[in-house]
Design an enzyme around this catalytic site. Structure first.
Site, short mmCIF file in Angstrom:
data_model
loop_
_atom_site.label_atom_id
_atom_site.label_comp_id
_atom_site.label_asym_id
_atom_site.label_seq_id
_atom_site.Cartn_x
_atom_site.Cartn_y
_atom_site.Cartn_z
N GLU A 64 17.17 88.01 119.71
CA GLU A 64 16.88 87.06 118.62
C GLU A 64 17.96 87.12 117.54
O GLU A 64 17.68 86.87 116.37
CB GLU A 64 15.48 87.30 118.02
CG GLU A 64 14.86 86.02 117.47
CD GLU A 64 13.49 86.23 116.87
OE1 GLU A 64 12.92 87.33 117.01
OE2 GLU A 64 12.96 85.29 116.26
N HIS A 110 18.55 81.96 118.23
CA HIS A 110 18.31 80.72 117.48
C HIS A 110 19.55 80.40 116.65
O HIS A 110 20.26 81.29 116.19
CB HIS A 110 17.10 80.88 116.54
CG HIS A 110 15.80 81.12 117.23
ND1 HIS A 110 15.23 80.18 118.06
CD2 HIS A 110 14.95 82.18 117.21
CE1 HIS A 110 14.08 80.67 118.51
NE2 HIS A 110 13.89 81.88 118.02
#
Lengths: 373, 373
Positions: free
Chosen positions: A316, A41
């Site tokens: 992540e 992200h």
């Protein structure tokens, strides 16, 4: 080494034949195995983006403060600078490229109206697209949908299509709870979602099932809501016939599938008690798990329980956990190390790090990806 | 074997000295190790109980149908008959006794008012008490609280006290979400719950954190809500100072802790990022996990990750999963087999099967328990 012109021609001919044969590219490119992180992200955004969002939110109460432009002014250098930490981690950890989407907790679908979400999604997706254009070797785009609680997800079709067709995004994050922790919309298996799924199938891109921030004080976003949502979504899929209706729909459950692999026996037993077929047949042609599990025993369990064809490498990074584990002196989220320690066969490694992601996200259609092969 | 009177007297004297010495009873009774299942629900109730509940619910809309008596008429033989399946499984699996509470999904705190829950809890708890009286070798009672959404849990103090003092119950199930899947009450760490915790501490009994049925279509009760709630509750505890305020409060997170052991690295990392002490120090003097994990790899992970002092044997029999695993030809919920296969040391086995439960539930105070020692 001397190579005759005839040898070269012969080799070129063999290569052409191989390319024409339809043998998957992975089999051809054995020399170099790629490492694709399917879950990154953009969590290091320039301050301008946060100011824009805050102004957008303030304008919900007081329209006079509406942002002056449709998107914040952020220069290319700023964007490049903002992801230097990701590039550093990619180099250090040996990741070739990341599927990169807007900050998940920042999607904030519960805020404002569908229009608020539409404006915000366009801004966020555009930044991802610009980063992928500026750094085509390192990033491939995954988008955010303009969901809004109580609003039929048909409103997301346009942005999904735009992201895939105009930006070349290879997937989208789909929030199973746009209410932010109150779970007020229908489950993922309800016909409510079907028009959106039709578009996912038509465009042949997968959905990562990812909630955003929780505004319910019961759910801590990173340790409660994310894990609970992953588990909840899987169980919704288990009780449904969704993949009979959409045999080509592909979904990734992030964070190692929440509680699912740890309770694989429970889920097998629940399906059996419900007279459903085995999970492999019921779900595993359509559902995939990522490897965002931040310790060795968890990673071992994941690979013991879930077929290797259904596991996609992910970290992540830079994400939920930013610290260094004092037990290992490595970052908790350096998940590649845990997988390396499993000593998988060469075939299995390639699946987890490369070919599963290529298959699930149809990466070979993406120009940034093709630079690597 | 000839034993002289003097030998007998000498042995008796040594035994008396040992008993007077204060050495824990577990150390004295090394010969026989007990197997205590800390998580059993009364899921095989006579039909009369369900009829009573249905009538109670119908009366919420039409008071004229109110149940004619304060509790359903169920004879002792009926009660004995109704738990024969539990007794059979206890014998077959080698469980000595179970901590037995009303059906968790039946608590239904979201139904009706606090008065509805009070009436229903009294009925359910009384049946548990009668079963424990009829079959004192096999069952020890754990109770249901009359929680009601939006109602301060102070209303549960009376029933908690009654169950412990009059019935000798050794713990209570505490529902972190009385709304049935909408999570509308404050988190477990809010002062909202403190008066109830004070009573738990005063009575020196633990709470098992266990939700009831979900009426939110997003959450399947057994595969979604239970797992999500276990995980959510743990994360609530992690972010709080609850055990600074209640250093003697003890809580059991059932179903192996939901997603927690699988994501132990994430939780360690989250605590670290929040500048909290290590989880062992922050939570593990007060929080325990049961072994309701229905496959071997899951059980292995649980024991790899969670200190053995914090694991209590449990099966939730007869409960969520009723089938036989075709891979093993044994019941999924025959959790003792998975633990046996771990080949724990004798000390660790005794902790998991016996002494941890004795400690957490203060079982030595219970008359039914003392029959075993």
């Amino acid at each position: 080494m001397d190579v005759s012109r005839r040898d070269l021609l012969r080799t070129a001919g063999a290569l052409s034949a191989l390319l024409a044969s339809g043998i998957p590219i992975a089999a051809k490119a054995q020399a170099k195995q790629l490492v694709i992180d399917c879950h990154g992200h953009y969590t290091t955004e320039p301050q301008e983006l946060n100011v824009f969002r805050q102004t957008q939110i303030a304008a919900l109460k007081d329209p006079s403060v509406k942002p002056s432009a449709a998107s914040p002014k952020i220069g290319d250098d700023q964007l490049r600078d903002s992801v230097q930490i990701q590039l550093k981690f990619q180099r250090e950890r040996g990741t070739d490229l990341a599927l990169f989407s807007p900050r998940a907790s920042g999607m904030g679908h519960h805020i404002g109206t569908a229009e608020t979400s539409a404006d915000w999604s366009r801004v966020c997706n555009e930044l991802i697209h610009r980063i992928c254009t500026l750094l085509p070797d390192n990033f491939i785009g995954v988008g955010q949908l303009p969901q809004s609680p109580g609003v039929k997800p048909d409103n997301c079709i346009e942005e999904l299509e735009r992201c895939v067709k105009s930006y070349g995004f290879v997937g989208m994050n789909l929030n199973p709870d746009p209410s932010g922790g109150y779970w007020r919309d229908p489950p993922l298996t309800d016909r409510w979602w079907y028009p959106l799924y039709e578009k996912f199938v038509e465009l042949d891109v997968p959905a990562m099932i990812h909630v955003s921030a929780s505004i319910n004080p019961n759910f801590n976003t990173l340790g409660g809501h994310y894990m609970a949502a992953d588990t909840t979504a899987f169980m919704q899929l288990l009780t449904s016939d969704l993949f009979k209706d959409f045999p080509k729909l592909r979904m990734i459950i992030p964070h190692g599938g929440g509680a699912v692999p740890f309770h694989w026996g429970r889920y097998r037993g629940l399906a059996q008690d419900m007279k459903k077929p085995p999970l492999e047949e019921l779900l595993l042609k359509n559902v995939y798990f990522d490897t965002c599990v931040y310790h060795q025993p968890g990673m071992e369990l994941l690979f013991k329980v879930i077929p290797v064809d259904n596991i996609l490498f992910a970290s992540e990074m830079v994400g939920a956990i930013r610290g260094v584990d004092p037990r290992t002196d490595h970052y908790y989220d350096d998940t590649k190390r845990y997988i390396d320690a499993l000593q998988l066969s060469e075939d299995d490694r390639r699946k987890v790090f490369e070919t599963n992601a290529r298959h699930v996200y149809r990466l070979d259609r993406n120009a940034n990806f093709r630079r690597h092969i």
